[in-house]
Design an enzyme around this catalytic site. Structure first.
Site, PDB file in Angstrom:
ATOM      1  CE1 TYR A  30      44.272   6.112  77.088  1.00 17.26           C
ATOM      2  CE2 TYR A  30      47.206   6.527  78.023  1.00 17.26           C
ATOM      3  CZ  TYR A  30      46.032   5.970  77.416  1.00 17.26           C
ATOM      4  OH  TYR A  30      46.346   4.884  76.105  1.00 17.26           O
ATOM      5  CE  LYS A  39      44.195   2.590  77.804  1.00 20.24           C
ATOM      6  NZ  LYS A  39      43.519   1.336  76.598  1.00 20.24           N
TER       7      LYS A  39
END
Length: 245
Positions: free
Chosen positions: A153, A157
């Site tokens: 994750y 990002k």
């Protein structure tokens, strides 16, 4: 031209932050194209609430990692409303897995949805927006914390932040701003999923303000970036996190 004539695409409109963004921008006078992937009922509910208050909104389903589907999303927005002035890309996934060989499929999926999906949305926005256009992507403040199990994750990002900085430079002279919002822990289903009450309480206490963010905390920052007061903010990552990182 007043905001009552402007149109915003909001991806991930069936999620907690996305729905809050839909409602805030509709209240600010934008017509809304509410994108969803797997939860049409929640997107339709958000649209109905806008329409009931006299606003204009439609919901459109699309796999955000599919090139043709994203193109169709933008085409539908132009067909229904004639223009697009702001693109707010909230859609994303957050499965938590350690960095090991058993997690490679999860890693691939996260990169596909969060990073490839962001590239496709930003690329279509470039082809659609004119002078005065606004692009807002979503990162995360967890990048600075390096929590275990957040590897895929956080990596996805971090890639989104790189895209934002580069695209802001590529759009030199076009009059289009490109920014990102990086929320801290926000009380949404995406955040709560898979966490114990103790884990949630611990994360809530990490910020000096000692609370979880609320979706409206994030939608207010989005409204600033796509509104008149945000026209001189460009190429930035705004960490809306209560001091979390």
């Amino acid at each position: 031209m007043t905001d009552s004539h402007k149109v915003a695409i909001v991806t991930g409109a069936s999620g907690g932050i996305g729905k809050a963004v839909v409602q805030r921008l509709a209240n600010d006078g934008f017509a809304i194209v509410a994108h969803y992937a797997g939860n049409p009922a929640e997107a339709d509910k958000a649209v109905s609430e806008v329409v009931e208050r006299g606003g204009r909104a439609i919901s459109v389903g699309a796999d955000i990692a599919n090139e043709n589907a994203v193109r169709t999303l933008f085409t539908r927005a132009r067909e229904d409303f004639g223009r697009i002035d702001a693109v707010v890309h909230c859609a994303g996934i957050m499965p938590l897995k350690p960095i090991n060989l058993e997690s490679i499929e999860t890693f691939n999926k996260v990169i596909d949805v969060n990073l490839r999906g962001s590239f496709l949305v930003l690329a279509n926005a470039v082809d659609t927006l004119g002078p005065g256009g606004r692009i807002v992507a979503f990162s995360t403040s967890v990048i600075a914390k390096s929590f275990p199990n957040y590897g895929a994750y956080a990596a996805s990002k971090a890639g989104v932040e790189a895209l934002v900085h580069v695209l802001a430079n590529e759009l030199r002279g076009k009059g289009i701003t490109v920014n990102a919002i990086a929320p801290g822990p926000v009380a949404t289903e995406l955040f709560m999923k898979g966490k114990t009450d103790a884990q949630i309480q611990h994360l809530a206490q990490l910020a000096p303000l000692e609370r979880l963010g609320q979706p409206d905390d994030i939608s207010g920052a989005v409204a600033f970036l796509v509104g008149k007061d945000g026209e001189w903010v460009n190429g930035q990552v705004i960490r809306v996190n209560g001091g979390f990182a």
